[in-house]
Design an enzyme around this catalytic site. Sequence first.
Site, PDB file in Angstrom:
ATOM      1  N   SER A 222      -1.342   0.437   6.484  1.00  0.00           N
ATOM      2  CA  SER A 222      -2.203  -0.252   5.535  1.00  0.00           C
ATOM      3  C   SER A 222      -3.599   0.348   5.404  1.00  0.00           C
ATOM      4  CB  SER A 222      -2.303  -1.734   5.914  1.00  0.00           C
ATOM      5  OG  SER A 222      -2.789  -1.877   7.229  1.00  0.00           O
TER       6      SER A 222
ATOM      7  N   LYS B  89       1.633  -8.442  -2.310  1.00  0.00           N
ATOM      8  CA  LYS B  89       0.955  -7.197  -2.697  1.00  0.00           C
ATOM      9  C   LYS B  89       1.563  -6.697  -4.004  1.00  0.00           C
ATOM     10  CE  LYS B  89      -0.969  -6.682   1.768  1.00  0.00           C
ATOM     11  NZ  LYS B  89      -0.673  -6.540   3.182  1.00  0.00           N
TER      12      LYS B  89
ATOM     13  N   HIS C   9       3.310  -2.312   2.337  1.00  0.00           N
ATOM     14  CA  HIS C   9       2.667  -1.434   1.353  1.00  0.00           C
ATOM     15  C   HIS C   9       3.627  -0.433   0.722  1.00  0.00           C
ATOM     16  CE1 HIS C   9      -1.393  -2.905   2.134  1.00  0.00           C
ATOM     17  NE2 HIS C   9      -0.994  -3.010   3.395  1.00  0.00           N
TER      18      HIS C   9
HETATM   19  C1  LIG Z   1      -0.893  -7.567   4.239  1.00  0.00           C
HETATM   20  C2  LIG Z   1      -0.021  -7.233   5.366  1.00  0.00           C
HETATM   21  C3  LIG Z   1       0.688  -8.213   6.048  1.00  0.00           C
HETATM   22  C4  LIG Z   1       0.477  -9.680   5.781  1.00  0.00           C
HETATM   23  O1  LIG Z   1       1.034 -10.062   4.575  1.00  0.00           O
HETATM   24  P1  LIG Z   1       0.372 -11.323   3.814  1.00  0.00           P
HETATM   25  O2  LIG Z   1       1.433 -11.746   2.864  1.00  0.00           O
HETATM   26  O3  LIG Z   1      -0.850 -10.829   3.167  1.00  0.00           O
HETATM   27  O4  LIG Z   1       0.106 -12.345   4.858  1.00  0.00           O
HETATM   28  C5  LIG Z   1       1.568  -7.817   7.022  1.00  0.00           C
HETATM   29  N1  LIG Z   1       1.726  -6.518   7.352  1.00  0.00           N
HETATM   30  C6  LIG Z   1       1.039  -5.546   6.720  1.00  0.00           C
HETATM   31  C7  LIG Z   1       1.258  -4.139   7.103  1.00  0.00           C
HETATM   32  C8  LIG Z   1       0.137  -5.865   5.731  1.00  0.00           C
HETATM   33  O5  LIG Z   1      -0.563  -4.909   5.139  1.00  0.00           O
END
Ligand SMILES: *Cc1c(COP(=O)(O)O)cnc(C)c1O
Length: 402
Positions: free
Chosen positions: A181, A238, A209
Amino acid sequence: MNEPFRDELDQLRARSLLRHLHEIGSAQGPSVELVGQHLVNFSSNDYLGLAADQRLRAAATHAIEQFGVGAGASRLVSGTQSPHVALERAIAKWKNLPAAIAFNSGYAAAVGTLPAVAGKNDVIVLDKLAHASLVDGARLSGASLRIFPHNHLGKLESHLEWARREKPQARVIVVTESVFSMDGDRAPLREIVELKSRFQALLLLDEAHAVGVLGASGCGLVAEEKLSADVQMGTLSKALGAAGGYICGSASLIEWLTNRARSFIYSTAPPAAVAAAAIAAIEFLQRPEGEDRRRALWKNIELLHQLLVSQTNRKPESAIFPFVIGQENDAMSFACALQKEGFFVPAIRYPSVPRGSARLRITLTAAHTESQIRALVDSIRRLQPIIRGSLTPLSNAKAEKG
Ligand SMILES: *Cc1c(COP(=O)(O)O)cnc(C)c1O
């Protein structure tokens, strides 16, 4: 008498580590309204520009009309409404796996799943740069933790050897991300799958991602590399533009999580409207328009890579471009200077990244225009020598492998 936490906050401020919220007065998109300022937004993980898409809005609105807003109870009590069931079916079908379970967030998926699949007699082997949700889930499980340096296959292998030698009865789980990330690089998935199979470990792969960005139908790195993972995790918040997290895998894994994942059991179901929006996003990804949208994202990725990182002959690996600056205050100054020029690019600092590796984190979406990207690069180039003499731009392919 001193107000509690005042000193601690002052210390954070002195170290350029104090964080605050930015209030956005508009929908998410390639540009946003930030308290009276119109900014081109390079900070969001809305990779396909779906967060404010008409199809998702319509699906959510329609579901609100039919199901109301609140789900009223946890999923296992009486909170499971038809869109929740349809969403889990849609995720499993899209991922081509037997079953899926949806959580309130990706964070909840991680902290619910790891303690359900590993306990104090087990071993979790984690990449050093794994997301905080995975670290928290691993800690909460009570399993023995072994951390390997980022993407370091040799150290991963020695941890697996250790686990098999010292704890022959343990369940061993390798935990990593497909696209990291904060660095935007990818895990060497083929080699990791080979290692975990050789040591009869399980692999939990967080595709947060990668989903929407990589693989046919935006299915993620597993799809792009035609591999598999025992526990596939991802987020609906995302590239999918909605909210929630999921785990996908075998029918028995999903039934086990339904019975044991505490963040699933002890939390009210998310609104049906959010599930309906996520379904619309998954359907979109699988249509030709979805493929077109992904191609548009990759066109933007290639452009920024060429403008900002081109010296190396490496290929871009994701939509995340870290521009490592080092000192926290320098990163903050750079982000402020960019904001004055009309760009929203976040400075990412400790504890999201290690101390002294503060960075600008540029994220691209399919919705950015070529001129927005060129203008950002012009500003970075112009500001770079002013902010700091020498910067080391980190391509999203930088991290050493193996
Ligand atoms: C954003 C993210 C999460 C958490 O997901 P949310 O739906 O935002 O709680 C988990 N793992 C990674 C690698 C992330 O980037």
